[in-house]
Structures are given as C-alpha cells and as structure tokens.
Design a protein around this motif. Sequence first.
Motif, PDB file in Angstrom:
ATOM      1  N   THR A 196     108.930  23.536 -10.871  1.00  0.00           N
ATOM      2  CA  THR A 196     108.291  22.715 -11.723  1.00  0.00           C
ATOM      3  C   THR A 196     108.168  23.415 -13.103  1.00  0.00           C
ATOM      4  O   THR A 196     108.757  22.851 -14.210  1.00  0.00           O
ATOM      5  N   GLN A 197     107.930  24.567 -13.238  1.00  0.00           N
ATOM      6  CA  GLN A 197     107.549  25.372 -14.609  1.00  0.00           C
ATOM      7  C   GLN A 197     108.813  25.642 -15.008  1.00  0.00           C
ATOM      8  O   GLN A 197     109.061  25.449 -16.217  1.00  0.00           O
ATOM      9  N   ALA A 198     109.982  25.849 -14.304  1.00  0.00           N
ATOM     10  CA  ALA A 198     111.151  26.511 -14.912  1.00  0.00           C
ATOM     11  C   ALA A 198     111.772  25.237 -15.288  1.00  0.00           C
ATOM     12  O   ALA A 198     112.618  25.132 -16.313  1.00  0.00           O
ATOM     13  N   ALA A 199     111.753  23.940 -14.701  1.00  0.00           N
ATOM     14  CA  ALA A 199     112.342  22.655 -15.265  1.00  0.00           C
ATOM     15  C   ALA A 199     111.544  22.277 -16.706  1.00  0.00           C
ATOM     16  O   ALA A 199     112.179  22.045 -17.496  1.00  0.00           O
ATOM     17  N   HIS A 200     110.454  22.617 -16.694  1.00  0.00           N
ATOM     18  CA  HIS A 200     109.582  22.364 -17.776  1.00  0.00           C
ATOM     19  C   HIS A 200     109.911  23.297 -18.855  1.00  0.00           C
ATOM     20  O   HIS A 200     110.163  22.750 -20.087  1.00  0.00           O
ATOM     21  N   ALA A 201     110.121  24.414 -18.524  1.00  0.00           N
ATOM     22  CA  ALA A 201     110.777  25.420 -19.582  1.00  0.00           C
ATOM     23  C   ALA A 201     112.161  25.027 -20.380  1.00  0.00           C
ATOM     24  O   ALA A 201     112.385  25.176 -21.195  1.00  0.00           O
ATOM     25  N   ALA A 202     112.797  24.408 -19.391  1.00  0.00           N
ATOM     26  CA  ALA A 202     114.094  23.864 -19.625  1.00  0.00           C
ATOM     27  C   ALA A 202     114.118  22.536 -20.276  1.00  0.00           C
ATOM     28  O   ALA A 202     115.223  22.057 -20.846  1.00  0.00           O
ATOM     29  N   GLY A 203     112.911  21.950 -20.731  1.00  0.00           N
ATOM     30  CA  GLY A 203     112.865  20.835 -21.612  1.00  0.00           C
ATOM     31  C   GLY A 203     112.860  19.471 -20.839  1.00  0.00           C
ATOM     32  O   GLY A 203     112.853  18.393 -21.392  1.00  0.00           O
ATOM     33  N   PHE A 204     112.672  19.338 -19.614  1.00  0.00           N
ATOM     34  CA  PHE A 204     112.654  18.334 -18.579  1.00  0.00           C
ATOM     35  C   PHE A 204     110.897  17.627 -18.607  1.00  0.00           C
ATOM     36  O   PHE A 204     110.195  18.511 -19.017  1.00  0.00           O
ATOM     37  N   ARG A 205     110.966  16.434 -18.730  1.00  0.00           N
ATOM     38  CA  ARG A 205     109.701  15.787 -18.490  1.00  0.00           C
ATOM     39  C   ARG A 205     109.349  16.100 -16.966  1.00  0.00           C
ATOM     40  O   ARG A 205     110.223  15.834 -16.022  1.00  0.00           O
TER      41      ARG A 205
END
Length: 239
Positions: A196-205
């Motif tokens: 989740t953290q990696a996806a969040h850092a990549a700009g995803f909701r």
Amino acid sequence: MVEPLAPWRSKEKPGREVEAVVFDAYGTLLDVHSAVARHADRLGPLAGEFSREWRTKQLEYSWVRSLTGPARHQDFWACTVDALRFVCARYDVNDAAFIATLLDAYRLLSPYPEVPAMLRALRADGLRAAVLSNGSPMMLADAFGNAGLAPQIDALLSVEAVGVFKPDRRVYALAETRLGLPAGRIVFVSANPWDTQAAHAAGFRCLRVNRAGAPDEYGLAAAGVPSLPDLAGLAELLK
C-alpha cells in the motif's frame, strides 16, 4: 474503522474521479493460508506457524531476488517452491507426495468469502477491476479461474511483464499502462501495508485491508489512506 475519504473526492471536480480498482492478489483477494489450512491435520498444532513462515520466506525470496539484480530473478512460483522447501526442512516434513499436495493447494488458493460479491458489486457500479500481483501468469490464471473470479476481472497483471517484484516502482506503473489511466484515477487495494505504501508513493489512491486489526504502518493513516477490516464494504465506500 474507516479513515477519512477526502483524498478520494474533490468538490471542485464533479463526476467520478475513480475509474478502476486494482487489487493485490495474495493476502488481499486470495487467502494465502488456505493451502495449509486444507491439510492442517497433517501438520498438527504447528500448521499456523508453518503457513506463516512459508509466506514470510516467499516474500523474502522475492525481495532478495529483486535487490540482487535481473540475473537473479525467478518468478513467484519459484519463490513459493523454494520457500516451502525451506520451511519443510525446518519442520522436518519430508513426504514428497505431501509437499506436492501443498503446492497444488497453493495454486488453487481460496478467495476470502466476501470477494465474489464485492467484485460483482464493483462491476454493477461501472468500475473496472484488475489484479496487480507478484504472482506469475500461471499462478494467477489457475487461482482466479478455479475460484470463478476471472469473469469479474478486467486484467490479471503479473510482475513478470517487467521482471521485478513489488515494491519496485515499475510494477505499479504497469497498472497505469495496461489500464490506460493515470494513477490518480485508480484505487489500489492491498492487505500488505508495504505494498500500500509503495502504491501510495507512486501516486495511486489507496486503501488498506486490515483483517487482523494490526497497527498503522508507514504513516498510511496520517496520509489519509482509508482502512477496512475486509472488502465487504468496498463498493459502498467507493460510491
């Protein structure tokens, strides 16, 4: 408890901002412990510990192979097999037929009970659904086909397309490319906080599924990432 939804909606931009939901597979849609659970009687009281260590080693091998470079890459099935071999050696499980049975069971993991209805609800609401997983194409096809979930999934995306495991940024970019959407119009859902953290850092909701009620990690709650105890309420939340 659901965290604030502010990051998912904007009063200045009417209409639907989220067009697709991308799910992690293992631990999010598929119960990674269901393989051992089916044969727990063969392992006795240590079955739960055995399953947890298998999962831990599986992820460890994926991360080490990513960090040591492309020449060391092997797919997630190889990581799964190698992890099981290690755990069997640790617990003195040496019945080759039983080991093969556990691997067969892992190929056909059970979905969490609320998942089929949740996916149908997303489709009824006009949202696209995809899976972005460490799993190899064979693993994903087997698991989702056996579970009857494939018709509800628009794309089964494997890290093998980029040759590196999560949480490498290239994996998350794969979802944008294949769906033809920017990260900001996709909700990424995972039960793994590091994912989740990696996806969040990549700009995803993002949304974290926290089935065990574990403490917050990586500052996800402070960043406004919603959390659900399971996926039953996801479709309603997205409305």
